[in-house]
Design an enzyme around this catalytic site. Structure first.
Site, short mmCIF file in Angstrom:
data_model
loop_
_atom_site.label_atom_id
_atom_site.label_comp_id
_atom_site.label_asym_id
_atom_site.label_seq_id
_atom_site.Cartn_x
_atom_site.Cartn_y
_atom_site.Cartn_z
N HIS A 82 0.72 -15.68 -23.10
CA HIS A 82 1.09 -16.99 -22.55
C HIS A 82 1.96 -17.74 -23.55
O HIS A 82 1.70 -17.72 -24.74
CB HIS A 82 -0.18 -17.81 -22.27
CG HIS A 82 0.11 -19.11 -21.58
ND1 HIS A 82 0.23 -19.20 -20.22
CD2 HIS A 82 0.32 -20.35 -22.06
CE1 HIS A 82 0.50 -20.45 -19.88
NE2 HIS A 82 0.56 -21.18 -20.98
N ASP A 161 -7.04 -27.49 -12.69
CA ASP A 161 -5.84 -27.62 -13.53
C ASP A 161 -4.61 -27.89 -12.70
O ASP A 161 -3.74 -28.67 -13.09
CB ASP A 161 -5.63 -26.38 -14.39
CG ASP A 161 -4.37 -26.51 -15.23
OD1 ASP A 161 -4.35 -27.43 -16.08
OD2 ASP A 161 -3.41 -25.76 -15.03
N ARG A 168 -1.05 -35.29 -14.70
CA ARG A 168 -0.64 -35.54 -16.10
C ARG A 168 0.87 -35.67 -16.20
O ARG A 168 1.39 -36.46 -16.98
CB ARG A 168 -1.14 -34.41 -17.00
CG ARG A 168 -2.64 -34.48 -17.25
CD ARG A 168 -3.13 -33.18 -17.88
NE ARG A 168 -2.46 -32.87 -19.12
CZ ARG A 168 -2.22 -31.62 -19.56
NH1 ARG A 168 -2.63 -30.59 -18.87
NH2 ARG A 168 -1.60 -31.43 -20.70
N SER A 183 -6.09 -26.85 -20.33
CA SER A 183 -5.26 -26.43 -19.21
C SER A 183 -4.90 -24.95 -19.35
O SER A 183 -5.07 -24.15 -18.42
CB SER A 183 -4.00 -27.30 -19.18
OG SER A 183 -3.01 -26.75 -18.36
N LYS A 187 -7.03 -21.35 -17.40
CA LYS A 187 -6.31 -20.39 -16.56
C LYS A 187 -6.40 -18.99 -17.16
O LYS A 187 -6.61 -18.01 -16.44
CB LYS A 187 -4.83 -20.78 -16.44
CG LYS A 187 -4.61 -22.00 -15.56
CD LYS A 187 -3.14 -22.41 -15.50
CE LYS A 187 -2.66 -23.02 -16.77
NZ LYS A 187 -1.64 -24.03 -16.71
N1 URA Z 1 1.17 -25.36 -20.19
C1 URA Z 1 0.05 -25.47 -19.43
O1 URA Z 1 -0.29 -24.56 -18.68
N2 URA Z 1 -0.63 -26.61 -19.51
C2 URA Z 1 -0.30 -27.63 -20.32
O2 URA Z 1 -0.99 -28.62 -20.35
C3 URA Z 1 0.86 -27.49 -21.11
C4 URA Z 1 1.58 -26.33 -21.03
#
Ligand code: URA
Length: 434
Positions: A82, A161, A168, A183, A187
């Site tokens: 990621h 999220d 957000r 966040s 995931k």
């Molecule tokens: N990427 C994400 O998935 N969430 C965030 O809060 C910031 C970057």
């Protein structure tokens, strides 16, 4: 327990309990709590902060707010990767084939872009015929036969999220360490892989502008991954200027293909070899990160990773001939150049400004509903540290809407800061945390 009491408690700087965090996430996901109260709590969390325990509780509640993926029908150590988001970041399309070519199963879910950062799903959709939405069984079968699959993340993964991130985004509460960590990790932990390699960006084009903040975020996410029983590694990397030379959608896929042909820009090649080496190590196909990197280098040199990319494209119904014929990608009808107005060196090239210019040329979305022009984008001809002469082409900007492309040229020009002294170049890879 009421939302009013929870908001007031965090507003006054107190620590929330696990039950209170659970009450918020469950209520918000199931629409018992409205956006206005969720926004107030997010701002209180942003200003007052969450300690490590609260962040862990928030992540766990968000992970459980939707479906969790079971990857157990895939043998081996599944590795996810990621990036916290950047401009020109096409590394998934390079590192996934590199790691898969070395025997690491990759079952990855990726997102779409919003704002100035592009999403892997949008980029993949520039390949004619390519499907980013597969049934769960087809996804598992492809990982077992091809060795990799990358699909769009559904709203069912970490459902809280999806809603919270959108909130957000419009309430100025994105760039908080605990909120970003929860966040991302909710995931990743719901997506079912056994190990996670995180690329945490720092610099002007990243959420965490200061290196010490990016490092703290990396340390926190590594701790959270390990606490959940997953081997987790974070790499802190520079995002002051865009990664590679291509910014957009189809142009980024082309640059990823070029990199797998051994002809990519130095920075993206270096980052891809570092990340895939760590993925091969985390996937237990190498006993050290250095051995993982050597294996990745061999997969690149031999063409095995490029062949893996072709199999992956074909497996998801894309036209694999794009690898040798870039004319099959969507084409831009309008091309313009940004030209240097003076001699000197590129002192700075602002990643965020180039990301915005690419978005305005048509390559990105300002709102979720916007459609994107897959052919639009920017090719950077000069980057930080390069010498330039008056009249040199700094960047090419292209798309299919004249007014948009012309506006993007002006923005791209402003991203280049030219001066007389040769600047110091920031190292691309700053730290590896494991
Ligand atoms: N990427 C994400 O998935 N969430 C965030 O809060 C910031 C970057």
């Amino acid at each position: 327990m009421t939302m009013y009491e929870i908001i007031a408690k965090k507003r006054d700087g107190h620590k929330l309990s696990q039950d209170e965090i659970e009450f918020f996430i469950d209520g918000y996901t199931n629409e018992r709590i409205m956006d206005y109260q969720a926004s107030a709590l997010l701002m209180a969390m942003f200003l007052r902060g969450l300690d490590e325990e609260e962040t862990f509780w928030l992540t766990d509640a968000m992970r459980r707010s939707g479906e969790t993926v079971d990857l157990s029908p895939i043998p081996g150590v599944k590795v996810d990767k990621h990036s916290t988001g950047g401009v020109g970041d096409k590394t998934t399309l390079i590192v996934a084939p590199l790691a898969a070519a070395c025997g690491v199963p990759i079952a990855k879910m990726s997102g779409r872009g919003l704002g100035f950062t592009g999403g892997t799903v949008d980029k993949m959709e520039s390949i004619p015929g390519f499907r980013t939405s597969l049934e769960p069984q087809e996804f598992l079968d492809l990982v077992n036969t091809v060795g990799m699959s990358v699909i769009g993340q559904t709203a069912h993964i970490a459902a809280a999220d999806k809603k919270l991130y959108a909130l957000r985004d419009v309430t100025a509460t994105v760039d908080n360490m605990s909120l970003i960590a929860s966040s991302i990790m909710s995931k990743k932990l719901a997506s079912g892989s056994d190990a996670i390699v995180l690329d945490v960006k720092t610099g002007g084009g990243a959420f965490m502008e200061k290196e010490e903040d990016a490092e703290a975020l990396g340390i926190l996410m590594v701790k959270m991954g390990k606490a959940s029983g997953k081997k987790t590694i974070a790499v802190i990397t520079d995002m002051n200027q865009p990664l590679g030379n291509a910014v957009g959608n189809s142009v980024e896929v082309i640059e990823a293909i070029e990199t797998l042909k051994g002809q990519g820009p130095e920075d993206i090649t270096e980052l891809a070899l570092t990340l895939s080496g760590l993925m091969i190590y985390a996937g237990e196909k190498a006993s050290t990160p250095a051995e993982g990197r050597t294996m990745a280098e061999e997969a690149l040199k031999s063409g095995r990773a490029l062949a893996k990319l072709g199999d992956f494209i074909e497996g998801q119904s894309g036209d694999r001939r794009v690898i040798d014929d870039y004319g099959l990608f969507p084409q831009a009808t309008i091309r313009r150049q940004a030209v240097a107005g003076e001699d000197g060196f590129v002192q700075r090239l602002e990643a965020r400004a180039i990301g915005m210019a690419s978005q305005h040329a048509g390559a990105g979305r300002a709102t979720k509903e916007d459609t994107i022009d897959l052919a639009a984008g920017i090719i950077l001809c000069k980057k930080t540290g390069d010498a330039v002469k008056k009249g040199d082409v700094l960047a090419e900007i292209f798309g299919n809407d004249e007014a948009k492309v012309d506006g993007a040229v002006k923005e791209a020009m402003k991203a280049f800061h030219i001066g007389l002294n040769e600047p110091e170049i920031e190292p691309l890879i700053k730290k590896i945390l494991m």
